[in-house]
Structures are given as structure tokens and as C-alpha cells.
Design a protein around this motif. Structure first.
Motif, PDB file in Angstrom:
ATOM      1  N   ALA A   1      33.022  39.481  30.970  1.00  0.00           N
ATOM      2  CA  ALA A   1      32.604  39.444  32.367  1.00  0.00           C
ATOM      3  C   ALA A   1      33.285  40.592  33.095  1.00  0.00           C
ATOM      4  O   ALA A   1      34.509  40.723  33.031  1.00  0.00           O
ATOM      5  N   VAL A   2      32.496  41.440  33.752  1.00  0.00           N
ATOM      6  CA  VAL A   2      33.056  42.563  34.507  1.00  0.00           C
ATOM      7  C   VAL A   2      32.767  42.319  35.988  1.00  0.00           C
ATOM      8  O   VAL A   2      31.611  42.143  36.377  1.00  0.00           O
ATOM      9  N   VAL A   3      33.825  42.274  36.791  1.00  0.00           N
ATOM     10  CA  VAL A   3      33.679  41.937  38.202  1.00  0.00           C
ATOM     11  C   VAL A   3      34.376  43.009  39.027  1.00  0.00           C
ATOM     12  O   VAL A   3      35.515  43.368  38.732  1.00  0.00           O
ATOM     13  N   LEU A   4      33.665  43.529  40.019  1.00  0.00           N
ATOM     14  CA  LEU A   4      34.265  44.505  40.932  1.00  0.00           C
ATOM     15  C   LEU A   4      34.630  43.764  42.214  1.00  0.00           C
ATOM     16  O   LEU A   4      33.772  43.135  42.831  1.00  0.00           O
ATOM     17  N   LEU A   5      35.915  43.838  42.565  1.00  0.00           N
ATOM     18  CA  LEU A   5      36.376  43.146  43.771  1.00  0.00           C
ATOM     19  C   LEU A   5      36.872  44.179  44.773  1.00  0.00           C
ATOM     20  O   LEU A   5      37.517  45.152  44.390  1.00  0.00           O
ATOM     21  N   ASP A   6      36.561  43.945  46.059  1.00  0.00           N
ATOM     22  CA  ASP A   6      37.128  44.845  47.066  1.00  0.00           C
ATOM     23  C   ASP A   6      38.487  44.292  47.515  1.00  0.00           C
ATOM     24  O   ASP A   6      38.990  43.323  46.946  1.00  0.00           O
ATOM     25  N   GLU A   7      39.065  44.937  48.524  1.00  0.00           N
ATOM     26  CA  GLU A   7      40.420  44.541  48.908  1.00  0.00           C
ATOM     27  C   GLU A   7      40.490  43.125  49.461  1.00  0.00           C
ATOM     28  O   GLU A   7      41.536  42.495  49.452  1.00  0.00           O
ATOM     29  N   GLN A   8      39.348  42.619  49.938  1.00  0.00           N
ATOM     30  CA  GLN A   8      39.334  41.246  50.466  1.00  0.00           C
ATOM     31  C   GLN A   8      38.988  40.235  49.374  1.00  0.00           C
ATOM     32  O   GLN A   8      38.677  39.085  49.672  1.00  0.00           O
ATOM     33  N   GLU A   9      39.013  40.707  48.102  1.00  0.00           N
ATOM     34  CA  GLU A   9      38.680  39.838  46.965  1.00  0.00           C
ATOM     35  C   GLU A   9      37.231  39.344  47.054  1.00  0.00           C
ATOM     36  O   GLU A   9      36.920  38.239  46.614  1.00  0.00           O
ATOM     37  N   THR A  10      36.398  40.165  47.672  1.00  0.00           N
ATOM     38  CA  THR A  10      34.976  39.838  47.727  1.00  0.00           C
ATOM     39  C   THR A  10      34.294  40.537  46.556  1.00  0.00           C
ATOM     40  O   THR A  10      34.634  41.665  46.219  1.00  0.00           O
ATOM     41  N   ILE A  11      33.337  39.836  45.950  1.00  0.00           N
ATOM     42  CA  ILE A  11      32.679  40.374  44.765  1.00  0.00           C
ATOM     43  C   ILE A  11      31.684  41.458  45.166  1.00  0.00           C
ATOM     44  O   ILE A  11      30.846  41.251  46.046  1.00  0.00           O
ATOM     45  N   ARG A  12      31.809  42.624  44.513  1.00  0.00           N
ATOM     46  CA  ARG A  12      30.886  43.735  44.778  1.00  0.00           C
ATOM     47  C   ARG A  12      29.983  43.999  43.573  1.00  0.00           C
ATOM     48  O   ARG A  12      28.936  44.614  43.701  1.00  0.00           O
ATOM     49  N   TYR A  13      30.441  43.601  42.420  1.00  0.00           N
ATOM     50  CA  TYR A  13      29.600  43.729  41.228  1.00  0.00           C
ATOM     51  C   TYR A  13      29.887  42.544  40.317  1.00  0.00           C
ATOM     52  O   TYR A  13      31.020  42.053  40.247  1.00  0.00           O
ATOM     53  N   TRP A  14      28.856  42.130  39.590  1.00  0.00           N
ATOM     54  CA  TRP A  14      28.941  40.865  38.829  1.00  0.00           C
ATOM     55  C   TRP A  14      27.979  41.048  37.667  1.00  0.00           C
ATOM     56  O   TRP A  14      26.754  41.033  37.877  1.00  0.00           O
ATOM     57  N   ASN A  15      28.474  41.308  36.483  1.00  0.00           N
ATOM     58  CA  ASN A  15      27.559  41.649  35.388  1.00  0.00           C
ATOM     59  C   ASN A  15      26.988  40.387  34.720  1.00  0.00           C
ATOM     60  O   ASN A  15      27.436  39.276  34.983  1.00  0.00           O
ATOM     61  N   PRO A  16      25.951  40.568  33.877  1.00  0.00           N
ATOM     62  CA  PRO A  16      25.304  39.397  33.269  1.00  0.00           C
ATOM     63  C   PRO A  16      26.262  38.512  32.474  1.00  0.00           C
ATOM     64  O   PRO A  16      26.076  37.289  32.424  1.00  0.00           O
ATOM     65  N   ALA A  17      27.288  39.125  31.855  1.00  0.00           N
ATOM     66  CA  ALA A  17      28.243  38.295  31.110  1.00  0.00           C
ATOM     67  C   ALA A  17      28.993  37.366  32.073  1.00  0.00           C
ATOM     68  O   ALA A  17      29.328  36.233  31.716  1.00  0.00           O
ATOM     69  N   ALA A  18      29.232  37.861  33.301  1.00  0.00           N
ATOM     70  CA  ALA A  18      29.884  37.018  34.308  1.00  0.00           C
ATOM     71  C   ALA A  18      28.954  35.882  34.724  1.00  0.00           C
ATOM     72  O   ALA A  18      29.382  34.739  34.907  1.00  0.00           O
ATOM     73  N   VAL A  19      27.661  36.219  34.844  1.00  0.00           N
ATOM     74  CA  VAL A  19      26.659  35.189  35.168  1.00  0.00           C
ATOM     75  C   VAL A  19      26.719  34.095  34.104  1.00  0.00           C
ATOM     76  O   VAL A  19      26.767  32.900  34.403  1.00  0.00           O
ATOM     77  N   GLU A  20      26.756  34.550  32.843  1.00  0.00           N
ATOM     78  CA  GLU A  20      26.764  33.623  31.710  1.00  0.00           C
ATOM     79  C   GLU A  20      28.047  32.784  31.703  1.00  0.00           C
ATOM     80  O   GLU A  20      27.999  31.555  31.585  1.00  0.00           O
ATOM     81  N   LEU A  21      29.184  33.456  31.888  1.00  0.00           N
ATOM     82  CA  LEU A  21      30.477  32.776  31.767  1.00  0.00           C
ATOM     83  C   LEU A  21      30.685  31.760  32.891  1.00  0.00           C
ATOM     84  O   LEU A  21      31.120  30.640  32.647  1.00  0.00           O
TER      85      LEU A  21
END
Lengths: 557, 174
Positions: free
Chosen positions: A245-265
Motif C-alpha cells: 500500500a502506497v499512501v501520500l500524506l500531506d503535513e496535516q496527515e490528509t491522504i493525497r494518494y492512495w494506490n490500489p494495494a491500499a484499497v485492497e488492504l
């Protein structure tokens, strides 16, 4: 971002340059029209309305005065009253001419002064002409005297002529002045137009130089933007196929990117995840991305082991979350296996050691037969140890694909008959073995030693799990183009949800081993691996509490 | 079956062996030590599915004057324990049917000594939690087993289950 700014700045300045160029052209047109109009207006006003009447009237004045002089001179010479006709016309014309000049006297600065001088000269001449006419009328003596004074009249006329010339000069001056003004208007207009044209040329030249550069820059920035977008798309596509799962978080810990493996997990869709705080979307992940060490978390109702790694950058971080549960499970099974293996090896070892210690008791002499029984025990338990060690080695070899099978034709019935015979000898008294072997030959392609090992393993299991008085049925038959061996026991059975897992390496129905019989956790794994490599299949059917049925099916030869 | 060396092999011919083995090697109770003869022999129930181990324990215990009964399954052990009174149950932790821990719980007041090839601290703690007074890790010397069980019984009389555990394994787990 920088590209977009550069592109819009270039577009803005180009637009400004074009607007400036249009303004310059309008200025050119306006200035040209103004200059033409001014030159025309000057010509009309000064030449036609002012200079021309003065000029013409001055000429007329001269002619009218000449007419008067001609009339008077003719009368003086001839004495004929009819000769005075031009004189009378000239007098009338002179009045009209002077009036016309007076109407335009404001055209030049000297004109009123010269007009006054002309009036005086005209008055003097007319007084002289009246005096001559009076002399002629007085008689022949007067006529002679008048004839003598004719030359004096010439001097008077010359003075008038110079005044009239000054007036003409004044009219000429008005024209000169107008011409001068026209010239200066023309020069100003030309200079202005030249300046405007120069500015226009400069702008056009600048545009000519700038536009290709700007177009190039625009093209390059558009190209860069396109390439950045393409790279983004490629990166996104690459991340779509990453198993973590690859997740991009900004400084406020808000999700900016969420890959399909993250969707699955985490079981949360991309749309719902992006733009939301991580803690709302996947509370289970928060510990992992905070600790950056393996942590246990509940996901979709199951306990999972998660490990996160992060890469920080300005404005946020990329977090990669791995589901360690399978590794963890394998590791747990491995360590369980070590404990199991130690236990399995210790059990025969305990018997061997115990037998030796008992034989060597100093306080009791054992009879020869008893001594022999203990030696047999040592022998049998040593054999069991050897078997366990071999099983462990076999599984290690199978795992590393080191087992070489030699497939040959073998009669399944005959093979099972021999297995049943040898097993019968070491069967506990509480268990009965019921073979059901075919009369005909059932020839399959198999490695006889390994197949024997597999079937013996199944039988050992059946014996191990059989209750007192339990029956074990070994059935061999031909079915659906395969040679099939079935081993059925009446033991504790296997729950349905464990059927698939019992063939896994190290898997035990009872990992704590607080009940049930011992076993390496390798037997069924080895059986399945061997039979599969021979092109066959192993299956289990079982009802807990009522027994299990294991089936080996091998292709017929 | 008592004293049969072949019993561990599950041999149906067992009774033949028993006839010549029992009198010469197992002098209990009639030919026991003076001490043993004076008292009633301690009664031990061995529940162990591994016949070799079961036989070794029984053989050595009987030599030392114990009265031994054996069972190979938990169910058999439970029914024996319910029918007769024993001074001590020697219990294998792993049995084909009932778990040793469960059996220990159902046996009731009879002191239980576990034996197992699994001997980690966790295993011992679980054994103690299940009510065992002692936990013997295989492989062990069966010759010294009678002495160990006899001392366990003495200590049990003096200082109770915790006392026995402390004697063998230090302080009992919390």
C-alpha cells in the motif's frame, strides 16, 4: 507550476505588445489625417479667404487708379469731356477696392497701416486729378497749365504705386506665412509620424524577435507540463501495480494518494480516501505509520501485522505499508516447527535414554529376555528417530525442489498389499486394518519408493488418530481413468475449514500440542508434494468426530 | 500386563512374556524393600500414549515398590481415575484425545505430575496453571523417577502443591 506561470506571463506580454502596435497604427492614422486636414485648412483660409482678395483688390486698385489717370490725362490733352469716362469708372472701382481690402485688413500685421497709406495716396492723387480737371474746364490757359503739371502727377502716382506694392507684398506675406505654417505642420507631422513609425517598427521588430522565442518557450513549457503529466500518469500506473500500500500524506496527515494495494488492504476506495484524514480512513494504519515498526492492527475485522516505511519530503511524506501477516504467520509456523521438531526428536530419544538407563541399573539384574526387550525398544525408537530426521530432510529437499523422482510403471494393488503387510506388524492391538485390494493389476506411473512412502505416511496418520477399536480401511481401485488409493479411519476427523490447510508445511490442527498426538507437521505436506510431482492428486474428506478419508489418485499407465 | 516388557510394543503376545518376567524382575509388593513392605505401596496411574515411555516408567516404578496402572488415552485415564483412588497421576501433556491439561482439571484432587517433551518456561507455567505439582521434561532418567515421585508425595504432605513445585522448579509462576 513554474511552467504554467512562465507560459501565462509570455502570453500576457505578447498580447500587450500587439495592443501597443495597434495603438501606434491608430496614432499614425490619426496624425496623418490631422496633418492633411490642417494643411488643407491653412490653404483654404489663408490663400483663398485672406491673401487672394487682398491681392486681387490691390491689383484692381492699381488698375482703377490707372483708369483714373488715363481718363484725366486724355481730358487734359484733348479737352474732350468724353475722355473722362475711364476716370469716373476708376473712381467708383477705387472705392469698392479699398472697401474690399479693408474687409481683409486683419490678415497681416502691416496691412491696416499700408491700407491707410494707400487711402492717403489715393486721396492725394484724386485731389490732383480734380485740380487738373478744374484747370481744363477753366479754359485753354488752364488746359495748358494742366498739361504742364502732368509730370508732377507722375510722381504722385509713383508714390501710390509703392503703397499699392506694399499691400501686394502684405498679401504675399500672408501667403508666405501660410506656406511657412504649412511647412512646419508638415515637418511636425512627418517628424511625429516618423517617430510613431519608429516606435511601431521597434515594437514590430521586438515582436518579430520575441515571438519565436516566446513561442518556443511556450511550446517548451507546454511540453514540460505534458511530460510532467505523463510522468505522473506513469508513476501512478507503476504504483497501481505495487503490492504494498502506497499512501501520500500531506503535513496535516490528509491522504493525497492512495494506490490500489491500499484499497485492497484497507478496504477503502480511492475516492473515499483521497482528501480525508488518514485517521478517519484507516485508523488501523495510524499506529503503523507512526511507529514505523511492525504493529498489530485490526483490518476488515481481522488481526493483521503491518509494517510501514516512510520517505519525507517538503510538504508531506510517502508511506509504504506492507502486510506482514503472511510472513509473520510463516515465521510463527517455523518457530512452531522448531519446537515441534524438538519435541518429536525428544520423544524417541527419551525412550532410548530411558531404556539404556534402565538396562544399566546397578541395583537390579535384568533377565536376558527383558534385556533383549529393551534392546529392541532402543532399536525401534532409533528407527523412529531416523524416520523423523529423514522426513525433515525430505521436506527440506522438496521445498528446495531437490527431489528427483524416477517414474515407472507400478502396480498399485501389489504395492498396497506389501504396505498393508508391513504395517499390520506394527499396528497397535486396539486398531484393525481392513484392506480392500483389487484382483486385477492397476498400473500407474509413479516413483514406487516415494509412493510407498506417501501411502505409509497416510496409514501412519490413520493409526495415530484412530481411537481404540477403530477400523482403518485401505481401498485400491480404478476410477475415472486413475488409480485411486483410499485410506479411511474413524479418528477425530478434521474440521471442514482446515481441509485445505492441513497440507501446508508445518501446519498443525493443534498448534499448542496440548492435546492430540505428536507429529512433525510435515507428513501431509510431503505426501502432497510427492504425489503432485508424480502428476497425481491428494484429497481429504472428513467429518469431525467420525473420521477422515484421504484419497490419492494417480494417472493410469 | 503388569511388568510385561513387550507391552510397549503393543504385542498381542504380551501375556506369554509376562509369565516369566513378572516374578523375577518385579518383586513388588511381596518381595519389596522392608520399607515398602511395611506400608501400602503408593498407587500411581500413568496416562501416556507412547508405549515405550509408559512401559519404562511402569517398569522402574514397580521395581521400587509402586502399584502402577497404565492408560494410553485420556478417556481411559479419566475412567480409571474416576473408578479407583490413586496417590498420584503421571500424565503425558499430549494425548490423542483429551489434552493433558483438560484431563488434569477433570481428575480432581489427585496430585498430577506432568511429563512432556516440551519443556519451555511457558509449557511449565501452563502445566502449573493446570494444577500439576511437578513437571518432568523428556528425556529424563526413568531410574530416578520412583525416588522423585516418592519425594514429591512426601513434600506434598509437608508443604502442599506449591511446596513440591518450589522444590522442583523454584518459585511457582504467578
Amino acid at each position: 507550476m513554474a511552467n504554467r506561470d512562465t507560459a501565462s506571463a509570455a502570453r500576457r506580454s505578447t498580447r500587450f505588445a500587439f495592443l501597443l502596435l495597434i495603438a501606434v497604427m491608430l496614432a499614425l492614422g490619426g496624425a496623418g489625417a490631422y496633418a492633411a486636414h490642417r494643411i488643407y485648412a491653412l490653404a483654404n483660409d489663408r490663400y483663398v479667404d485672406r491673401a487672394a482678395p487682398i491681392f486681387a483688390s490691390t491689383q484692381d486698385l492699381l488698375v482703377d487708379m490707372l483708369d483714373q489717370e488715363t481718363g484725366v490725362r486724355g481730358y487734359v490733352i484733348s479737352g474732350q469731356a468724353s475722355a473722362l469716362q475711364p476716370y469716373r469708372l476708376g473712381r467708383v472701382g477705387v472705392r469698392r477696392d479699398l472697401a474690399e481690402i479693408a474687409a481683409s485688413q486683419s490678415s497681416g500685421p502691416n496691412i491696416p497701416q499700408h491700407l491707410a497709406a494707400a487711402r492717403r495716396a489715393v486721396a492725394r492723387l484724386e485731389r490732383f486729378y480734380a485740380h487738373q480737371i478744374a484747370l481744363v474746364r477753366s479754359g485753354p490757359a488752364g488746359q495748358r497749365r494742366a498739361q504742364d503739371e502732368l509730370l508732377a502727377g507722375k510722381a504722385q502716382f509713383d508714390r501710390f504705386r509703392s503703397v499699392s506694392f506694399a499691400l501686394e507684398t502684405d498679401a504675399g506675406n500672408v501667403v508666405q506665412e501660410a506656406r511657412h505654417e504649412q511647412h512646419s505642420t508638415f515637418v511636425t507631422a512627418v517628424l511625429f509620424l516618423a517617430a510613431v513609425v519608429l516606435v511601431g517598427l521597434l515594437i514590430a521588430g521586438a515582436l518579430l524577435v520575441q515571438i519565436p522565442a516566446r513561442l518556443h518557450r511556450l511550446y517548451r513549457s507546454e511540453e514540460e507540463a505534458r511530460r510532467a503529466a505523463e510522468e505522473g500518469a506513469e508513476a501512478s500506473r507503476a504504483l497501481a501495480h505495487v503490492t504494498e500500500a502506497v499512501v501520500l500524506l500531506d503535513e496535516q496527515e490528509t491522504i493525497r494518494y492512495w494506490n490500489p494495494a491500499a484499497v485492497e488492504l484497507f478496504g477503502v476506495g480511492t475516492g473515499a480516501a483521497i482528501g480525508s484524514p488518514l485517521v478517519d480512513v484507516a485508523p488501523g494504519a495510524v499506529d503503523a505509520v507512526t511507529a514505523l515498526a511492525p504493529v498489530q492492527a485490526e483490518l476488515k475485522g481481522h488481526d493483521r501485522w503491518l509494517a510501514a516505511t516512510e520517505t519525507r519530503f517538503e510538504g508531506g511524506r510517502v508511506v509504504v505499508i506492507r502486510d506482514l501477516t503472511p510472513d509473520h504467520e510463516l515465521e510463527r509456523m517455523r518457530s512452531e516447527f522448531v519446537a515441534t521438531a524438538a519435541h518429536e526428536l525428544r520423544t524417541p530419544l527419551a525412550a532410548i535414554y530411558g531404556a539404556v538407563r534402565t538396562i544399566r541399573r546397578a541395583d537390579h539384574e535384568l533377565p536376558a529376555e527383558t534385556h533383549e526387550e529393551f534392546l529392541t525398544m532402543i532399536e525401534t525408537e532409533s528407527e523412529r528417530l531416523r524416520y523423523l530426521v529423514e522426513q525433515m530432510l525430505a521436506s527440506a529437499q522438496l521445498e528446495r525442489q531437490l527431489v528427483q523422482l524416477s517414474l515407472e510403471e507400478c502396480d498399485l494393488g501389489e504395492l498396497c498389499r506389501r504396505i498393508v503387510e508391513t504395517t499390520a506388524h506394527r499396528l497397535p492391538p486396539s486398531v484393525t486394518l481392513e484392506p480392500s485390494l483389487p484382483a486385477e493389476e492397476i498400473t500407474v506411473a509413479a516413483d514406487p519408493d516415494r509412493l510407498r512412502q506417501a501411502i505409509e505416511n497416510l496409514l501412519d496418520n490413520a493409526v495415530k488418530y484412530s481411537p481404540d477399536g477403530g477400523r482403518i480401511v485401505v481401498d485400491v481401485r480404478r476410477r475415472d481413468g486413475a488409480g485411486v488409493v483410499t485410506v479411511r479411519d474413524e479418528g477425530i476427523g478434521i474440521p471442514a475449514d482446515e481441509h485445505a490447510r492441513i497440507f501446508e508445511k508445518f501446519y498443525r490442527l493443534d498448534p499448542g500440542m496440548t492435546r492430540g498426538v505428536g507429529g512433525s507437521g510435515l507428513g501431509l505436506y510431503i505426501i502432497r508434494e510427492l504425489i503432485t510431482q508424480m502428476g497425481g492428486e491428494v484429497e481429504v474428506q472428513s467429518v469431525p468426530g467420525r473420521g477422515s478419508t484421504f484419497t490419492i489418485a494417480l494417472p493410469l499407465r | 500386563m503388569a511388568g510385561s516388557a513387550r507391552a510397549w510394543m503393543g504385542d498381542d503376545e504380551g501375556p506369554d512374556v509376562e509369565s516369566h518376567l513378572a516374578p523375577s524382575v518385579a518383586p513388588v509388593p511381596s518381595n519389596g524393600t522392608p520399607q515398602a513392605a511395611e506400608q501400602a505401596p503408593p498407587r500411581v496411574l500413568i496416562v501416556e500414549d507412547d508405549v515405550s515411555m509408559s512401559f519404562l516408567c511402569r517398569f522402574n516404578l514397580e521395581l521400587e515398590g509402586f502399584a502402577v496402572t497404565t492408560a494410553t488415552t485420556g478417556a481411559e485415564g479419566l475412567s480409571l481415575a474416576e473408578r479407583d483412588a490413586y496417590d498420584l497421576v503421571l500424565l503425558d501433556v499430549m494425548l490423542p484425545d483429551l489434552g493433558g491439561h483438560e484431563l488434569a482439571a477433570r481428575i480432581g484432587d489427585t496430585p498430577v505430575v506432568f511429563m512432556s517433551a516440551r519443556g519451555s518456561a511457558d509449557d511449565l507455567a501452563r502445566g502449573r496453571a493446570a494444577g500439576a505439582i511437578d513437571y518432568i521434561v523428556k528425556p529424563f532418567d526413568p531410574v530416578t523417577l520412583p525416588e522423585r515421585l516418592r519425594r514429591n508425595l512426601d513434600e506434598l504432605g509437608r508443604s502442599g502443591p506449591d511446596g513440591v513445585w518450589r522444590l522442583r522448579h523454584g518459585s511457582p509462576p504467578a
